[in-house]
Every structure is written in structure tokens, then in C-alpha cells.
Design a protein around this motif. Structure first.
Motif, PDB file in Angstrom:
ATOM      1  N   PRO A 116       0.817  -1.218   0.000  1.00  0.00           N
ATOM      2  CA  PRO A 116       0.000   0.000   0.000  1.00  0.00           C
ATOM      3  C   PRO A 116       0.849   1.267   0.000  1.00  0.00           C
ATOM      4  CG  PRO A 116       0.052  -0.979   2.197  1.00  0.00           C
ATOM      5  CD  PRO A 116       0.749  -1.935   1.284  1.00  0.00           C
ATOM      6  N   ASP A 117       0.288   2.353  -0.529  1.00  0.00           N
ATOM      7  CA  ASP A 117       0.964   3.650  -0.464  1.00  0.00           C
ATOM      8  C   ASP A 117       0.995   4.178   0.963  1.00  0.00           C
ATOM      9  OD1 ASP A 117       1.264   3.879  -3.324  1.00  0.00           O
ATOM     10  OD2 ASP A 117      -0.880   4.274  -3.393  1.00  0.00           O
ATOM     11  N   LEU A 118      -0.011   3.802   1.727  1.00  0.00           N
ATOM     12  CA  LEU A 118      -0.080   4.222   3.129  1.00  0.00           C
ATOM     13  C   LEU A 118      -0.668   3.094   3.965  1.00  0.00           C
ATOM     14  CD1 LEU A 118       0.211   6.477   5.277  1.00  0.00           C
ATOM     15  CD2 LEU A 118      -2.162   7.127   4.761  1.00  0.00           C
ATOM     16  N   ASN A 162       5.168   3.059   4.219  1.00  0.00           N
ATOM     17  CA  ASN A 162       4.713   4.367   4.702  1.00  0.00           C
ATOM     18  C   ASN A 162       3.692   4.156   5.810  1.00  0.00           C
ATOM     19  OD1 ASN A 162       4.223   7.088   4.966  1.00  0.00           O
ATOM     20  ND2 ASN A 162       2.953   7.242   3.136  1.00  0.00           N
ATOM     21  N   LEU A 163       4.108   4.373   7.056  1.00  0.00           N
ATOM     22  CA  LEU A 163       3.291   4.032   8.229  1.00  0.00           C
ATOM     23  C   LEU A 163       2.716   5.263   8.901  1.00  0.00           C
ATOM     24  CD1 LEU A 163       5.750   1.438   9.752  1.00  0.00           C
ATOM     25  CD2 LEU A 163       3.429   0.890   9.060  1.00  0.00           C
ATOM     26  N   LEU A 164       1.476   5.149   9.346  1.00  0.00           N
ATOM     27  CA  LEU A 164       0.836   6.199  10.130  1.00  0.00           C
ATOM     28  C   LEU A 164       0.081   5.548  11.281  1.00  0.00           C
ATOM     29  CD1 LEU A 164      -0.111   9.134  10.626  1.00  0.00           C
ATOM     30  CD2 LEU A 164      -2.014   8.681   9.050  1.00  0.00           C
ATOM     31  N   PHE A 198     -10.571  14.686  12.136  1.00  0.00           N
ATOM     32  CA  PHE A 198      -9.247  14.619  12.754  1.00  0.00           C
ATOM     33  C   PHE A 198      -8.409  13.518  12.102  1.00  0.00           C
ATOM     34  CE2 PHE A 198      -6.757  12.185  15.911  1.00  0.00           C
ATOM     35  CZ  PHE A 198      -5.792  13.119  16.239  1.00  0.00           C
ATOM     36  N   ILE A 199      -9.023  12.354  11.885  1.00  0.00           N
ATOM     37  CA  ILE A 199      -8.316  11.254  11.245  1.00  0.00           C
ATOM     38  C   ILE A 199      -7.992  11.591   9.801  1.00  0.00           C
ATOM     39  CG2 ILE A 199      -8.562   8.862  10.444  1.00  0.00           C
ATOM     40  CD1 ILE A 199     -10.051   8.237  12.984  1.00  0.00           C
ATOM     41  N   MET A 200      -8.944  12.206   9.084  1.00  0.00           N
ATOM     42  CA  MET A 200      -8.683  12.580   7.696  1.00  0.00           C
ATOM     43  C   MET A 200      -7.531  13.580   7.584  1.00  0.00           C
ATOM     44  SD  MET A 200     -10.602  10.777   5.779  1.00  0.00           S
ATOM     45  CE  MET A 200     -10.268   9.544   7.034  1.00  0.00           C
ATOM     46  N   ASN A 218      -2.196  14.867   5.818  1.00  0.00           N
ATOM     47  CA  ASN A 218      -0.950  15.589   6.092  1.00  0.00           C
ATOM     48  C   ASN A 218       0.225  14.683   6.428  1.00  0.00           C
ATOM     49  OD1 ASN A 218      -2.175  18.187   5.806  1.00  0.00           O
ATOM     50  ND2 ASN A 218      -3.094  17.940   7.820  1.00  0.00           N
ATOM     51  N   ASN A 219       0.029  13.383   6.285  1.00  0.00           N
ATOM     52  CA  ASN A 219       1.104  12.450   6.598  1.00  0.00           C
ATOM     53  C   ASN A 219       2.293  12.593   5.623  1.00  0.00           C
ATOM     54  OD1 ASN A 219       2.204   9.975   7.914  1.00  0.00           O
ATOM     55  ND2 ASN A 219       1.948   9.169   5.839  1.00  0.00           N
TER      56      ASN A 219
END
Length: 374
Positions: A295-297, A346-348, A366-368, A373-374
Motif C-alpha cells: 500500500p501507499d499508506l 509508509n506508516l501512520l 481529525f483522522i482525515m 498531512n502524513n
């Protein structure tokens, strides 16, 4: 799936730090209204209809799922948040921000709160020039002419100057990422978030098919006996599903959201399998993992054990009701170890222990923001 509308907005300011006023308005529109697809150049004009400071004006193209009545109300709230104070005085006045809806799809709206197309837009160069810059071939719903032609027919003789400064367009999630995997412990809310995001962004949704696994209820009754067939069946099913679903879509043209990533197979296997079973399982996993699109994120939703147990109880799956806190802790520790070892993913990580993004719009936003902005 939400219907997406295209709206064109005019933004103007003649007080304070005008570039900041416009950029702040653009950022808030992106966060609360929808994805900004285009921003015109900034144009400087004298105050129109009254004596005042020169204006900076722009037009923007926005994709939004909001209906027109909700759109105008949110734009008014954004103006207020940016410090605009509306008065009962007649005529035009100085203002730090002014946001008008020019077009909303190809609709004609005549209501007390809103008139679309904007009734004065064709008379104003400071509107038409930036609008034509980003929408020259759009047809005016009433005039039935291209906006480019409408500008040529505009009788406004006021001078308008393009300035060198440029605004920053916030990059929408759908442009930043093609494939997002959402993960978390049992009951963390990963499926709920994946569904909500898929609905908002009209994304392809890939959901884990755990409900169809015949070994799952048996596993919760007798873990030692059914752990290996359960984990092997999960691994095979996840590999087949991700391979099939991702192969059907062009990852450069489609937005895909899944509520799992195949590495969870290894995390759960570490917890449930004996040492010998795990070594065999790991060999199979390594062969499969090389073939899976990354995944990209990768979003990991962290929830504390107490909240996890509450959510598990609330959703009422019979075979989950006897899950022990220690088992959930082991699963989290497995994710924690995985996250520490991943250098090219790419981890968040988002702590959702104290928020309710399913029922609270502010928490979802907030999550969006975190993802964007990650």
C-alpha cells in the motif's frame, strides 16, 4: 457512495494580510467542503462599488458531496471563522474574506438563501477572468454559452492585474494515495473507517472475508486444535482476495481502501501457532508476501484494551465474546514489532482510544487530517 458535485467559488479580500486570508480560506474549504481541484491566479482590482482598499480575488474549483444548502451554510461559517463580521449596513464594505458560490454543477437555484448561477458574476471582471482561467469551457446554465464567450461579452471596464504570488493547493487524499490499508487490533474500528472513507471518496473497498471462514468459530472454542488450519486458510484467502481485487484495478487511476494488510497473517500466526507450526507457516508466508502489492499508506488504529473489549461486546459476534484481554495485548505487541521492523512501508499510527470517529464528525475529520498531512 456519495454523489460528488462540482462547484466554482469566488474568494476576495481587501483587509489585513490578504495572501494569508486567501490561503487560510482555501485550506478550510479543503478541510470542510471538499477537494480543491483547481486554483486560479491571484488578481488585484480596485474596490468594486465602494471606496476601499484594493482586493485580491481568486476562483477555485471544488469537488464536494455537500448539497447546495449545506454548502452555503458551511461557507458562511468559514467566513465567520476567519473573522468576517456581517452587518446590516447597505452596500459593499471592506472585508477580510468573501466567499461566493458562482456555479453548482449545471443547476439553477433560486432560493432565499442562495441564487446560482451568481446573479452578478457576468458583470464582474474580477470574477470572470479568474473563473475563465480555470473553467473556460464550462457552459453558463442560463446563458447557455461558454464562460470564455461570456467574458468576452462582459462590459466591466475596470482594470484587473495578475500578481506574481501563488497559493498552495492542498493535495486531496485521492491524488496523494492510490492504495491505503487500514489495520488495527480486533475491534479497533478498521472496517468502519475503511467503509466511511470508501463512501466519501468513492473508492474501491476491499474487506476481509473473515465471516466466511468456517474455522473461526471453531478456533475460539479450541485454539490449540484449530489454530494452524485457521491461519493457513486466512493466509490463502487474503492472498487470493488481494491478488484478484488489486489486479482488477489500475493502481495509478483508482483509489483503493482495504481494512487489512496481508502482514496481519504473520502477526496473528505468531500469537496463535506453536513454534514448529509458525516456522512452517513463515516459509509459506514469505513466498506469498513477495507477490503482494504494497500500500501507499499503512494506517494503524491503536485502541487501548478496555475500549477494544467494549467494541467487541457492542458488535455482538458470539464467537468473539470470550476473547481475553491478554490475547488482545499479544496481538498489539505483534503489530508493534511489525511496525518497528518496517523501513520501506509508509506508516501512520493514530491513537483512537479517546475518540469516536463513527459517530462524531469532528473526530472523523481529525483522522482525515492526519492521513492527508502524513
Amino acid at each position: 457512495m456519495k454523489i460528488q458535485h462540482i462547484t466554482y467559488l469566488s474568494l476576495g479580500t481587501n483587509q489585513g494580510h490578504k495572501l494569508d486570508n486567501l490561503q487560510n480560506a482555501v485550506n478550510l474549504i479543503d478541510g470542510k467542503i471538499g477537494a480543491i481541484q483547481k486554483i486560479s491566479s491571484i488578481y488585484k482590482t480596485a474596490a468594486w462599488g465602494f471606496n476601499g482598499n484594493d482586493f485580491y480575488n481568486i476562483c477555485i474549483k471544488v469537488s464536494t458531496s455537500l448539497p447546495s444548502d449545506a454548502l452555503i451554510n458551511l461557507l458562511l461559517s468559514i467566513e465567520k471563522e476567519l473573522g468576517r463580521e456581517r452587518t446590516n449596513k447597505e452596500g459593499y464594505q471592506n472585508r477580510n474574506i468573501d466567499i461566493d458560490i458562482l456555479l453548482f454543477d449545471d443547476e439553477i437555484i433560486l432560493s432565499k438563501a442562495l441564487i446560482v448561477p451568481h446573479s452578478k458574476m457576468l458583470e464582474r471582471k474580477f470574477v470572470m477572468i479568474p473563473l475563465v482561467e480555470i473553467a473556460a469551457n464550462v457552459i453558463h446554465p442560463i446563458e447557455k454559452k461558454l464562460l470564455n464567450i461570456c467574458l468576452q461579452n462582459c462590459n466591466d471596464s475596470s482594470e484587473i492585474f495578475k500578481i506574481d504570488a501563488l497559493l498552495t493547493r492542498p493535495i486531496p487524499i485521492t491524488e496523494k494515495y492510490n492504495y491505503i490499508a487500514i489495520e488495527g487490533n480486533i475491534g479497533a474500528g478498521k472496517t468502519s473507517l475503511a467503509k466511511m472513507m470508501s463512501d466519501e471518496f468513492n473508492a474501491k473497498l476491499v474487506l476481509e472475508r473473515f465471516a466466511d471462514n468456517p474455522f473461526l468459530p471453531k478456533f475460539y472454542e479450541d485454539k490449540e486444535r484449530y489454530a494452524f488450519p485457521l491461519e493457513m486458510s486466512f493466509l490463502a484467502d487474503r492472498y487470493q482476495q488481494l491478488s484478484d481485487d488489486l489486479a482488477q484495478f489500475d493502481l495509478f487511476k483508482n483509489f483503493i481502501i482495504s481494512d487489512y494488510y496481508i502482514f496481519k497473517s504473520l502477526i496473528f500466526a505468531q500469537v496463535t501457532l506453536s513454534k514448529d507450526e509458525y516456522l512452517l507457516y513463515r516459509k509459506m508466508f514469505n513466498l506469498i508476501y513477495k507477490e503482494i502489492t504494497k500500500p501507499d499508506l499503512y494506517v494503524y488504529l491503536y485502541q487501548n484494551t478496555e475500549r477494544l473489549l467494549e467494541n467487541i461486546k457492542k458488535r455482538g459476534r458470539i464467537y468473539e465474546q470470550n476473547i481475553e484481554p491478554e490475547y488482545l495485548k499479544k496481538i498489539h505487541d505483534g503489530y508493534k514489532s511489525f511496525i518497528k521492523t518496517q523501513k520501506n512501508l509508509n506508516l501512520l499510527i493514530i491513537d483512537v482510544s479517546e475518540i469516536d470517529f463513527v459517530n462524531n464528525t469532528i473526530d472523523y475529520d481529525f483522522i482525515m487530517d492526519k492521513i492527508k498531512n502524513n
